[in-house]
Design a protein around this motif. Structure first.
Motif, PDB file in Angstrom:
ATOM      1  N   ASP A 121       0.871  -1.306   0.223  1.00  0.00           N
ATOM      2  CA  ASP A 121      -0.167   0.158   0.014  1.00  0.00           C
ATOM      3  C   ASP A 121       0.877   1.429  -0.080  1.00  0.00           C
ATOM      4  OD1 ASP A 121      -2.056  -1.453   0.088  1.00  0.00           O
ATOM      5  OD2 ASP A 121      -2.638  -1.410   2.253  1.00  0.00           O
ATOM      6  N   GLU A 127      -0.341   5.384 -12.350  1.00  0.00           N
ATOM      7  CA  GLU A 127      -1.718   4.353 -12.268  1.00  0.00           C
ATOM      8  C   GLU A 127      -1.850   3.534 -13.504  1.00  0.00           C
ATOM      9  OE1 GLU A 127      -6.336   4.980 -11.494  1.00  0.00           O
ATOM     10  OE2 GLU A 127      -5.448   6.411 -12.830  1.00  0.00           O
ATOM     11  N   GLU A 142      -4.707  -2.825   0.146  1.00  0.00           N
ATOM     12  CA  GLU A 142      -5.664  -1.788   0.210  1.00  0.00           C
ATOM     13  C   GLU A 142      -6.900  -1.880  -0.900  1.00  0.00           C
ATOM     14  OE1 GLU A 142      -5.763   3.264  -0.515  1.00  0.00           O
ATOM     15  OE2 GLU A 142      -4.040   1.887  -1.357  1.00  0.00           O
ATOM     16  N   LEU A 143      -6.202  -2.646  -2.250  1.00  0.00           N
ATOM     17  CA  LEU A 143      -7.479  -2.816  -3.237  1.00  0.00           C
ATOM     18  C   LEU A 143      -8.197  -4.149  -2.792  1.00  0.00           C
ATOM     19  CD1 LEU A 143      -5.914  -2.273  -6.755  1.00  0.00           C
ATOM     20  CD2 LEU A 143      -7.909  -1.207  -5.704  1.00  0.00           C
ATOM     21  N   LYS A 552     -12.742   6.561  -0.942  1.00  0.00           N
ATOM     22  CA  LYS A 552     -12.053   6.729  -2.179  1.00  0.00           C
ATOM     23  C   LYS A 552     -12.281   7.830  -3.006  1.00  0.00           C
ATOM     24  CE  LYS A 552      -9.983   2.592  -1.312  1.00  0.00           C
ATOM     25  NZ  LYS A 552      -8.645   2.582  -0.419  1.00  0.00           N
ATOM     26  N   ASP A 557     -10.825   2.450  -8.124  1.00  0.00           N
ATOM     27  CA  ASP A 557     -10.290   1.789  -6.960  1.00  0.00           C
ATOM     28  C   ASP A 557     -11.214   0.754  -6.231  1.00  0.00           C
ATOM     29  OD1 ASP A 557      -8.107   3.388  -7.134  1.00  0.00           O
ATOM     30  OD2 ASP A 557      -8.852   4.911  -5.723  1.00  0.00           O
TER      31      ASP A 557
END
Length: 595
Positions: A121, A127, A142-143, A552, A557
């Motif tokens: 994270d 991206e 996190e995802l 988010k 995300d």
């Protein structure tokens, strides 16, 4: 050559280990997040979707396991058997930080090349790179947490609606194209050359027909597709929580959905919603906040100055009002020390993005009082404006005038959101949920020179406004409602037209001839001949709901495999060309333009 599991079976998940299991023999499986070799001691952080567990090896344990552990690198796939024991050095940063697995058998099931970015994270990786390797990006806690939260919410939704007598019905993905709003994605038919299916923008007509079929309460977690203009917060394919109910009015639909929101907020966020939620008429939302999806967690409300300035000689204000527009303002309390003239000029650029011709201001400081417009007003007009706006030393007034109220609302609405972020006016961790009601039934498109349905052509007009459908469509209200969370439309719906004669009038008001209406929606009009119950419903954007609940910034995300702004998927290089044989089978000829 990689090991095989050879009968070894996982008996526990990494992130679920507790001190109650100390002394038990366990088998864990996952990916190596980190390896630390201290010579006679080796530690491996093993990661699966539930969290991290520490594997411990020493040179007095199984020699084969120790040697394999020494060869492990990041993202190797491992399976480990051992005894759970208490750690000598507790790690308070992870839930399993009091225990470790003392490994007696280690299997390396797959090796890994060095990933193009760190699987952890907080990384600052571009991206685009992360989306090209989305399967690696999705290993990050996190995802994974976001996707697991999405799963929890979907299960909760299904359970809630099942308990409230809803029936989950799957509607077709290949449907008839009935363009009215966003563009359809079209699918060519091989069996019917020259004809096309469309992917559904929503299951709207099928869920209404399900009411006519007698199911009375319908639910679907529905995949939807819209070929919209490019926007950063939109996806060409998305998921709706879609529902419809028979024998109901607006309050019935809203009450059921408030119950869902109360349960989601309690079980997901640990917060208790007070019901019923506030209901804000559309006109009031526009007048006060400049938006039909208002963020009401902070002030900066719009104030109408039109009546005070109706006799002004200032050409900018006078021209706007004489053309049927208005003059409105917001008071940014205590911001004179923050909003310099240079900063105000930047705000003017924001207003211009929403078609405002400019931004007038008054900046009241202890040292001086500066204004871009007050010298053109009479002293009485200036005094009246100051009084209505509650102007005090340290305040900044921002004023927009335009012949179109829609421009004034959009510009000031955008300014208040911009200022709220810039001045940190929104309380952290706050949630504000409300209904916006009484939407206009139609909106006018000056480019097309005609009215369009603000929501869709199956929305019922307000019963008090039926006579305005033809005579005054611009002031005809709809039985429509949106659920708004923190300034974002969470979902929307309406009571539907169930009277065939009203549906015909609706099509006529939209400039659709009876023949065209029959061609596009004949199946629905014919069905209406066989007894239609009063019905209504709504749909939520699931992706948007999860995004907002998790705080988010982007729906990408919370979607496992999202597309980027130009509607492409970087990981699989989609969309792409197909071979000529496939095109010939579909009776399609493609004109290619090469750079």
């Amino acid at each position: 050559m990689a090991d095989t599991m050879n009968g070894l079976k996982r008996t526990a998940y990494c992130g679920e280990l507790t001190t109650a299991q100390i002394g038990q023999e366990l088998v864990l499986a996952g990916w190596a997040a980190k390896q630390r070799n201290l010579g006679n001691l080796i530690f491996i952080d093993l990661r699966d979707r539930t969290g991290i567990a520490q594997l411990a090896f020493d040179d007095s344990s199984d020699r084969a396991a120790f040697e394999k552990a020494a060869s492990v690198r990041g993202e190797y796939v491992l399976m480990a058997r051992g005894m759970l024991r208490r750690r000598e050095s507790v790690n308070r940063d992870i839930p399993t930080g009091e225990v470790e697995l003392y490994v007696t058998e280690l299997k390396i099931l797959a090796v890994s090349e060095t990933p193009p970015f760190d699987i952890k994270d907080g990384i600052k990786t571009n991206e685009e790179l992360r989306l090209r390797y989305r399967y690696l990006d999705l290993r990050r806690p996190e995802l994974q947490s976001a996707i697991l939260m999405r799963h929890r919410i979907v299960k909760l939704v299904r359970d809630y609606f099942d308990q409230n007598h809803f029936v989950e019905i799957e509607t077709p993905i290949l449907i008839k194209s009935t363009p009215e709003g966003a563009r359809d994605y079209l699918v060519p038919s091989r069996v019917h050359p020259g004809k096309f299916y469309a992917l559904p923008q929503s299951p709207q007509l099928y869920k209404q027909l399900s009411m006519l079929a007698g199911f009375d309460r319908y639910l679907q977690i529905a995949r939807c597709f819209r070929d919209e203009d490019l926007r950063a917060d939109r996806q060409p394919e998305f998921t709706q929580i879609d529902l419809e109910m028979s024998f109901v009015d607006e309050i019935d639909v809203q009450t059921v959905n408030e119950g869902l929101m109360k349960r989601i907020f309690r079980e997901i966020l640990g917060r208790d919603l007070e019901l019923p939620l506030r209901r804000l008429p559309w006109q009031e939302a526009m007048e006060r906040f400049g938006s039909d999806k208002p963020d009401t967690r902070f002030g900066l409300e719009l104030v109408n100055l039109t009546d005070l300035l109706k006799n002004t000689e200032f050409a900018v204000f006078k021209g706007a009002m004489e053309a049927g527009g208005s003059v409105r303002a917001i008071n940014v309390k205590g911001a004179a020390g923050t909003l310099s003239r240079k900063e105000i000029d930047k705000l003017a650029d924001v207003a211009k993005l929403f078609k405002a011709k400019g931004l007038a201001f008054t900046r009241a400081t202890a040292d001086a009082h500066s204004s871009s417009f007050e010298k053109f007003l009479t002293p009485d007009e200036v005094s009246a404006v100051h009084e209505r706006m509650g102007l005090e030393t340290g305040d900044v007034l921002l004023v927009v005038a335009d012949p179109r109220d829609s421009v004034v609302f959009a510009a000031l609405g955008a300014l208040r959101l911009n200022l709220a972020k810039r001045l940190a006016l929104i309380p952290e961790g706050s949630y504000d949920l409300l209904w916006v009601t009484d939407f206009p039934l139609f909106e006018y498109d000056p480019d097309e020179g005609r009215y369009f349905a603000m929501h869709h052509p199956f929305t019922s007009p307000n019963l008090d406004d039926l006579d305005k459908m033809e005579s005054d469509p611009g002031h005809c209200r709809a039985r429509a409602y949106d659920l708004v969370l923190n300034g974002t439309e969470l979902g929307g719906g309406s009571i539907r037209i169930s009277d065939p004669s009203v549906q015909s009038r609706m099509f006529a008001a939209l400039g659709m001839s009876p023949e065209e209406a029959q061609e596009k929606f004949g199946f629905l009009l014919n069905a209406f001949k066989y007894g239609v119950p009063p019905h209504g419903g709504m749909a939520y954007g699931l992706d948007r709901l999860v995004m907002l609940l998790l705080g988010k910034d982007s729906i990408r995300d919370v979607i496992a495999y999202p597309k980027v702004q130009n509607a492409s998927e970087l990981m699989t290089d989609c969309p792409n060309t197909v071979d000529s044989k496939s095109l010939d089978e579909l009776s399609i000829a493609v004109t290619r333009t090469e750079d």
